[in-house]
Design an enzyme around this catalytic site. Structure first.
Site, mmCIF file in Angstrom:
data_model
loop_
_atom_site.group_PDB
_atom_site.id
_atom_site.type_symbol
_atom_site.label_atom_id
_atom_site.label_comp_id
_atom_site.label_asym_id
_atom_site.label_seq_id
_atom_site.Cartn_x
_atom_site.Cartn_y
_atom_site.Cartn_z
ATOM 1 N N CYS A 11 0.805 -1.208 0.000
ATOM 2 C CA CYS A 11 0.000 0.000 0.000
ATOM 3 C C CYS A 11 0.841 1.262 0.000
ATOM 4 C CB CYS A 11 -0.929 0.017 1.216
ATOM 5 S SG CYS A 11 -0.104 -0.383 2.766
ATOM 6 N N CYS A 248 14.387 -1.414 1.327
ATOM 7 C CA CYS A 248 13.996 -2.393 0.307
ATOM 8 C C CYS A 248 14.503 -1.959 -1.063
ATOM 9 C CB CYS A 248 12.475 -2.526 0.276
ATOM 10 S SG CYS A 248 11.867 -3.615 -1.035
ATOM 11 N N ASP A 358 11.979 -5.081 -15.819
ATOM 12 C CA ASP A 358 12.537 -4.784 -14.500
ATOM 13 C C ASP A 358 12.852 -6.037 -13.703
ATOM 14 O OD1 ASP A 358 9.938 -5.601 -13.560
ATOM 15 O OD2 ASP A 358 9.234 -3.551 -13.838
ATOM 16 N N CYS A 446 18.001 -4.143 1.851
ATOM 17 C CA CYS A 446 17.517 -5.522 1.886
ATOM 18 C C CYS A 446 17.397 -6.041 0.463
ATOM 19 C CB CYS A 446 16.151 -5.591 2.579
ATOM 20 S SG CYS A 446 15.421 -7.253 2.569
ATOM 21 N N CYS A 449 15.098 -11.008 -1.460
ATOM 22 C CA CYS A 449 14.398 -11.700 -2.538
ATOM 23 C C CYS A 449 15.360 -12.170 -3.623
ATOM 24 C CB CYS A 449 13.319 -10.799 -3.145
ATOM 25 S SG CYS A 449 13.909 -9.197 -3.701
#
Length: 457
Positions: A11, A248, A358, A446, A449
């Site tokens: 969000c 992030c 991307d 971070c 992923c």
């Protein structure tokens, strides 16, 4: 059922306190519209007019939910707003802002991110008699806040106590009867900035929201910082500041608008630089460069510049398409992609194409577009991904497929990937080159992923 071929952010948040007493609903709406990319499914605004709250929230886009005369009836000099990204629709009780009454009056809260220890906190609260109306971790925070307020002298000290109990990623804005409070988790996973609009103080997930309102950027909140705004002014609390940060990195690759600046990072510049680095590490003899719109566009511009290849608009995107109109089975997804994208055959025919995007999640969109390019006459297709291989689902508020369903997970070779996607070659930006994209070196990031290694708590 896993519903997405792309990753989805949770969000975006907005908060305004106008010390001059002007109504803030319209400016909140402008800000939400600017960060609509962070939330397509539901949105909401709550305003405070001398303790009288006006609230409106629903499933749908900002311009639909707040059409007509809705904003005209939302008075108040303090307000918060929220947009949420998900598939389908939200239960109404889950749509933010979340508002509740407690011992000191009424409070409303909006949040971006995920509280990783929310399940344990919720269980403990339920065992102690707490009743929940929604399934969101935002309500867990509200319960903790209400309990803290029974012995803390203020809303801000109560929120500081709550910050000491919750873990994970969050940027939050809280509206109490007389105050607006914004805070960011100690790692800084999610962005949050502060601006000024006349006598109003504004908080937003991205600077593009400030631009839409005509507000002046003041600064980013520091990881771990809490800022309180009331009639007396602005006060910062740094109790949780100074630890190891984990901003992030996927915000800069995928989520943020290209015209935003987050923590000193110019998003467009970083994406363009990533494309240039990709051209350097993965060159190929080709005739033309295409970016998959809109995510691949900035990266493709960098790739084309560094490689010397012409950049063309070989793929056209229908900006009014919505995958929510179709079923979520294979046929429905394929139909949605067909209606979302089309290929310019005269640009493609006989060309050796570099196709830039991307990221690569499940690979279904890339595979479909590669087939479309083949059908349009492309002689070769070289897929270039301007981020590292996605191998781990995010635990900090980004919705991704399970690890086993991430296309690049499981140690696939480049040859195996090409065979599955139908391209002639494939390459990713190496994870160690992310640092060369121009990211602000005052922070750590971070990249769990891409590496599978989560930041230390």
């Amino acid at each position: 059922m896993e519903l997405t071929d792309k990753v989805r952010d949770e969000c975006g948040v907005i908060g305004i306190f106008d010390r001059a007493g002007g109504d803030v609903a319209k400016d909140i709406c402008y800000g939400l519209f600017a960060i609509q990319h962070r939330g397509h499914i539901s949105c909401g605004i709550v305003t405070n007019d001398n303790y009288k709250l006006s609230a409106h929230k629903d499933n749908g886009l900002v311009n639909d939910v707040f059409g007509g005369d809705v904003l005209a009836g939302m008075k108040g000099k303090i307000g918060i707003g929220h947009v949420r990204y998900n598939f389908g629709s939200d239960l109404r009780e889950n749509i933010q802002p979340i508002t509740t009454r407690y011992c000191k009056g009424t409070v409303s809260l909006v949040k971006n991110g995920t509280i990783t220890n929310a399940a344990a906190l919720r269980t403990a609260l339920e065992d102690d008699g707490a009743i929940f109306q929604s399934t969101r971790d935002t309500e867990v925070i509200m319960h903790l806040l209400a309990r803290a307020r029974t012995h803390c002298p203020s809303a801000e000290t109560s929120m500081l106590e709550v910050m000491g109990k919750i873990e994970g990623a969050y940027s939050m804005v809280l509206m109490s009867p007389k105050k607006l409070i914004a805070c960011r988790d100690p790692h800084g996973f999610r962005p949050l900035c502060m601006g000024k609009l006349g006598d109003a103080i504004v908080f937003a997930s991205e600077t593009c929201a400030l631009d839409a309102m005509g507000a002046e950027f003041v600064r980013d909140l520091r990881p771990g910082e809490l800022v309180r705004v009331d009639a007396t002014g602005v006060q910062s609390y740094d109790k949780y500041c100074g630890g190891k940060t984990s901003l992030c990195v996927y915000e800069y690759i995928f989520f943020a608008r290209p015209d935003s600046i987050l923590d000193g990072n110019e998003v467009y510049t970083i994406r363009e630089r990533a494309g240039e680095l990709l051209a350097a590490v993965a060159p190929v003899e080709a005739d033309v460069v295409f970016g998959i719109p809109d995510g691949g566009t900035s990266f493709a511009q960098g790739y084309a510049r560094a490689s010397g290849l012409p950049l063309r608009a070989g793929i056209i995107k229908n900006k009014f398409s919505s995958r929510n109109l179709f079923s979520l089975d294979e046929e429905g997804r394929a139909t949605a992609i067909n209606l979302k994208y089309n290929v310019l055959r005269p640009i493609v025919w006989g060309k050796r194409v570099v196709l830039v995007d991307d990221s690569l999640v499940r690979g279904r969109t890339a595979a479909k577009l590669i087939r479309m390019l083949r059908d349009a006459g492309a002689s070769q297709i070289h897929l270039r991904i301007a981020s590292p291989r996605l191998i781990k689902s995010c635990p900090y508020g980004i919705q991704m497929p399970k690890d086993k369903n991430l296309f690049a997970a499981g140690g696939k070779t480049d040859g195996e990937m090409c065979a599955q996607l139908g391209c002639d070659s494939i390459a990713f930006l190496p994870v160690e080159r992310l640092a060369d994209t121009g990211l602000n070196k005052n922070f750590d990031y971070c990249n769990a992923c891409f590496t599978g290694v989560c930041p230390e708590k």
